[in-house]
Design an enzyme around this catalytic site. Structure first.
Site, PDB file in Angstrom:
ATOM      1  N   CYS A  13       0.856  -1.182   0.000  1.00 53.51           N
ATOM      2  CA  CYS A  13       0.000   0.000   0.000  1.00 53.51           C
ATOM      3  C   CYS A  13       0.894   1.235   0.000  1.00 53.51           C
ATOM      4  O   CYS A  13       2.118   1.139   0.136  1.00 53.51           O
ATOM      5  CB  CYS A  13      -0.918   0.005   1.223  1.00 53.51           C
ATOM      6  SG  CYS A  13      -0.045   0.284   2.784  1.00 53.51           S
ATOM      7  N   HIS A  41       5.763  -5.623   8.554  1.00 50.32           N
ATOM      8  CA  HIS A  41       5.607  -7.012   8.981  1.00 50.32           C
ATOM      9  C   HIS A  41       5.847  -7.960   7.811  1.00 50.32           C
ATOM     10  O   HIS A  41       4.946  -8.665   7.361  1.00 50.32           O
ATOM     11  CB  HIS A  41       4.213  -7.225   9.577  1.00 50.32           C
ATOM     12  CG  HIS A  41       4.072  -6.673  10.957  1.00 50.32           C
ATOM     13  ND1 HIS A  41       2.899  -6.131  11.433  1.00 50.32           N
ATOM     14  CD2 HIS A  41       4.962  -6.564  11.975  1.00 50.32           C
ATOM     15  CE1 HIS A  41       3.081  -5.721  12.675  1.00 50.32           C
ATOM     16  NE2 HIS A  41       4.320  -5.972  13.022  1.00 50.32           N
ATOM     17  N   HIS A  74       3.518   2.251  11.198  1.00 51.14           N
ATOM     18  CA  HIS A  74       2.470   2.110  12.216  1.00 51.14           C
ATOM     19  C   HIS A  74       2.354   3.338  13.111  1.00 51.14           C
ATOM     20  O   HIS A  74       1.321   3.558  13.737  1.00 51.14           O
ATOM     21  CB  HIS A  74       2.761   0.897  13.110  1.00 51.14           C
ATOM     22  CG  HIS A  74       2.797  -0.400  12.373  1.00 51.14           C
ATOM     23  ND1 HIS A  74       3.921  -1.186  12.314  1.00 51.14           N
ATOM     24  CD2 HIS A  74       1.858  -1.048  11.657  1.00 51.14           C
ATOM     25  CE1 HIS A  74       3.672  -2.268  11.596  1.00 51.14           C
ATOM     26  NE2 HIS A  74       2.429  -2.203  11.181  1.00 51.14           N
ATOM     27  N   HIS A 124      -1.637  -4.092  18.977  1.00 52.70           N
ATOM     28  CA  HIS A 124      -1.000  -3.748  17.701  1.00 52.70           C
ATOM     29  C   HIS A 124      -0.287  -2.404  17.836  1.00 52.70           C
ATOM     30  O   HIS A 124      -0.809  -1.468  18.451  1.00 52.70           O
ATOM     31  CB  HIS A 124      -2.053  -3.667  16.591  1.00 52.70           C
ATOM     32  CG  HIS A 124      -1.472  -3.574  15.217  1.00 52.70           C
ATOM     33  ND1 HIS A 124      -1.051  -2.381  14.671  1.00 52.70           N
ATOM     34  CD2 HIS A 124      -1.218  -4.526  14.284  1.00 52.70           C
ATOM     35  CE1 HIS A 124      -0.575  -2.601  13.458  1.00 52.70           C
ATOM     36  NE2 HIS A 124      -0.661  -3.893  13.201  1.00 52.70           N
ATOM     37  N   GLU A 126       0.131   0.052  15.844  1.00 55.02           N
ATOM     38  CA  GLU A 126      -0.605   1.217  15.349  1.00 55.02           C
ATOM     39  C   GLU A 126      -1.571   1.730  16.406  1.00 55.02           C
ATOM     40  O   GLU A 126      -1.661   2.940  16.657  1.00 55.02           O
ATOM     41  CB  GLU A 126      -1.372   0.890  14.065  1.00 55.02           C
ATOM     42  CG  GLU A 126      -2.151   2.090  13.534  1.00 55.02           C
ATOM     43  CD  GLU A 126      -3.059   1.772  12.358  1.00 55.02           C
ATOM     44  OE1 GLU A 126      -4.165   2.351  12.284  1.00 55.02           O
ATOM     45  OE2 GLU A 126      -2.665   0.951  11.506  1.00 55.02           O
ATOM     46  N   THR A 168      -6.441   1.655  10.887  1.00 54.72           N
ATOM     47  CA  THR A 168      -6.527   1.811   9.427  1.00 54.72           C
ATOM     48  C   THR A 168      -6.749   0.493   8.705  1.00 54.72           C
ATOM     49  O   THR A 168      -7.295   0.475   7.604  1.00 54.72           O
ATOM     50  CB  THR A 168      -5.253   2.473   8.869  1.00 54.72           C
ATOM     51  OG1 THR A 168      -4.111   1.692   9.232  1.00 54.72           O
ATOM     52  CG2 THR A 168      -5.098   3.889   9.378  1.00 54.72           C
ATOM     53  N   SER A 225      -1.182  -7.362  10.627  1.00 51.77           N
ATOM     54  CA  SER A 225      -2.600  -7.238  10.966  1.00 51.77           C
ATOM     55  C   SER A 225      -3.487  -7.274   9.729  1.00 51.77           C
ATOM     56  O   SER A 225      -4.490  -7.988   9.686  1.00 51.77           O
ATOM     57  CB  SER A 225      -2.836  -5.933  11.734  1.00 51.77           C
ATOM     58  OG  SER A 225      -4.211  -5.707  11.939  1.00 51.77           O
ATOM     59  N   SER A 267       2.104  -5.388   3.245  1.00 52.29           N
ATOM     60  CA  SER A 267       3.549  -5.444   3.470  1.00 52.29           C
ATOM     61  C   SER A 267       4.245  -6.457   2.566  1.00 52.29           C
ATOM     62  O   SER A 267       5.399  -6.817   2.811  1.00 52.29           O
ATOM     63  CB  SER A 267       3.833  -5.805   4.941  1.00 52.29           C
ATOM     64  OG  SER A 267       3.293  -4.844   5.808  1.00 52.29           O
TER      65      SER A 267
END
Length: 411
Positions: A13, A41, A74, A124, A126, A168, A225, A267
């Site tokens: 992304c 990750h 993150h 997590h 983030e 997100t 995630s 990722s």
């Protein structure tokens, strides 16, 4: 014949691509780089960075003099920035701009006295970073069931001003279930649309591909995630395998399948997706004659295409708020149209003009490639179309009708 299909939206992304490029750019300058946690990750990417001289640290305390510290996509809490400043090390902030937007939202809303609810995994990084930007303790909930329990145990909670955000990469289906539980017309409740467009697109594409496949392979880190959520989405529709790379395929006992789908988390680099595709093609060749399916690496990355100020584009409405709408442009940019750029009628709200799923023409007002956002206008399209209509009427000598909006002196 077996058909193997790769989801078009699979892979990196915007935020991840940006963070990875930042690290490689520094390594290319022979900079001593330490990333605060794995930059993404994906162990293959992390191992490559380590081989090129980067270090992965778990704490600011591990920083060595002269090292440049990179904050991963993150994001981190405010106290981490303060510690880095105290250390005096050079810092590169690779926080995803969409995550940074949530940081600003929760900082502002907790500062105004709102109780902030965060949909996501409390463990997590983030979410931990988002919590670290709240000046008052927020409430983190994993899903609609947990949110229901919170509401049930806190009878007076709706008497407080509340603000809701989501990680997100949060599961869109679960988020929609959560939204059903939140009062819609309460002026003390504000709901922010913070799930990344790329996440929404990736999950919807994966679901559609899984519906039409016998087997799905979701490629990405086991601790990612968004990849885990992709696997959850796909497993609703067919047998799904979450793998990190093509090396894991040989250990799997795969059932017969006529249709195989492949998608990947944010990722996962394109070359790893390609390796899985080629490995599956070779595997199927040993069993049957697979239908030829060309792997187009450029197609996976085509959504990185540039858009330019003044360009006319088409967008799909993905969310409608009180003061703006969000649109999917088919690129890595998230498009925003403010109410004043949507209409000049002060009595109208966005919901009066568009609905989720509508395709609309827009003019690009401003592009921020660094943040992955684009400011757009529907009014400019209408103004342009109106001008063209007037010029055509002038050339043809036809009469056009209009509505009087303002009366001024002598006109």
């Amino acid at each position: 014949m077996t058909k193997i299909t790769v989801a078009e939206s699979a892979g990196f992304c915007f935020g991840v691509d940006r963070a990875v490029k930042m690290v490689y750019n520094e390594l290319g300058k022979n900079t001593r780089v330490a990333t605060l946690g794995p930059i993404i990750h994906n162990q293959d990417v992390v191992n490559d960075m380590l081989a090129k001289g980067a270090r992965v640290i778990d704490s600011v305390d591990e920083l060595q003099p002269g090292e440049t510290v990179v904050i991963r996509s993150h994001g981190v809490g405010r106290e981490v920035y303060e510690k880095i400043a105290e250390k005096g090390n050079r810092m590169i902030d690779a926080t995803c701009p969409f995550v940074s937007r949530i940081h600003k939202i929760v900082a502002e809303m907790t500062g105004k006295g709102y109780l902030v609810f965060i949909a996501g995994d409390a463990l997590h990084p983030e979410v931990q970073g988002i919590v670290g930007h709240c000046s008052q303790k927020p409430i983190v909930f994993r899903d609609n069931i947990e949110l229901s329990d919170i509401f049930a145990k806190s009878g007076n909670i709706f008497k407080k001003p509340l603000a809701f955000v989501a990680q997100t990469t949060y599961n869109i289906i679960i988020w929609q279930e959560c939204l059903k539980m939140i009062p819609k017309d309460d002026p003390n409740i504000i709901i922010y649309d913070t799930i990344c467009n790329a996440t929404e697109k990736r999950q919807s594409d994966a679901a559609e591909l899984a519906r039409n496949s016998d087997i799905m392979f979701v490629v990405g880190g086991k601790h990612s995630s968004n990849t885990v959520k992709l696997s959850e989405v796909c497993s609703r529709y067919c047998t799904t395998y979450h793998i990190e790379n093509s090396d894991e395929l040989s250990a799997l006992k795969l059932p017969d399948a006529d249709r195989i789908g492949i998608t990947a988390g944010a990722s996962t680099p394109a070359h790893i997706i390609k390796e899985v595709f080629l490995a599956m093609t070779e595997y199927e060749n040993n069993i049957t004659n697979p239908e030829e399916e060309v792997f187009d690496e450029a197609a996976i990355d085509k959504s990185f295409k540039k858009i330019h100020t003044g360009e006319k584009v088409k967008g799909i409405v993905v969310s409608v708020g009180n003061a703006e709408i969000t649109v999917d442009l088919g690129t890595k940019h998230t498009g925003y149209v403010k109410l004043e750029d949507l209409t000049d009628d002060p009595s109208k709200k966005p919901a009066d003009l568009v609905s989720v799923g509508d395709e609309i023409d827009l003019i690009v007002i401003k592009v921020n490639d660094a943040e992955g956002t684009a400011a757009l206008s529907r009014r400019k399209v209408e103004e342009q179309e109106g001008y063209e209509k007037i010029m055509k009427a002038k050339e043809e000598g036809t009469v056009i009708e209009g509505v009087v909006q303002h009366v001024v002196n002598k006109g």
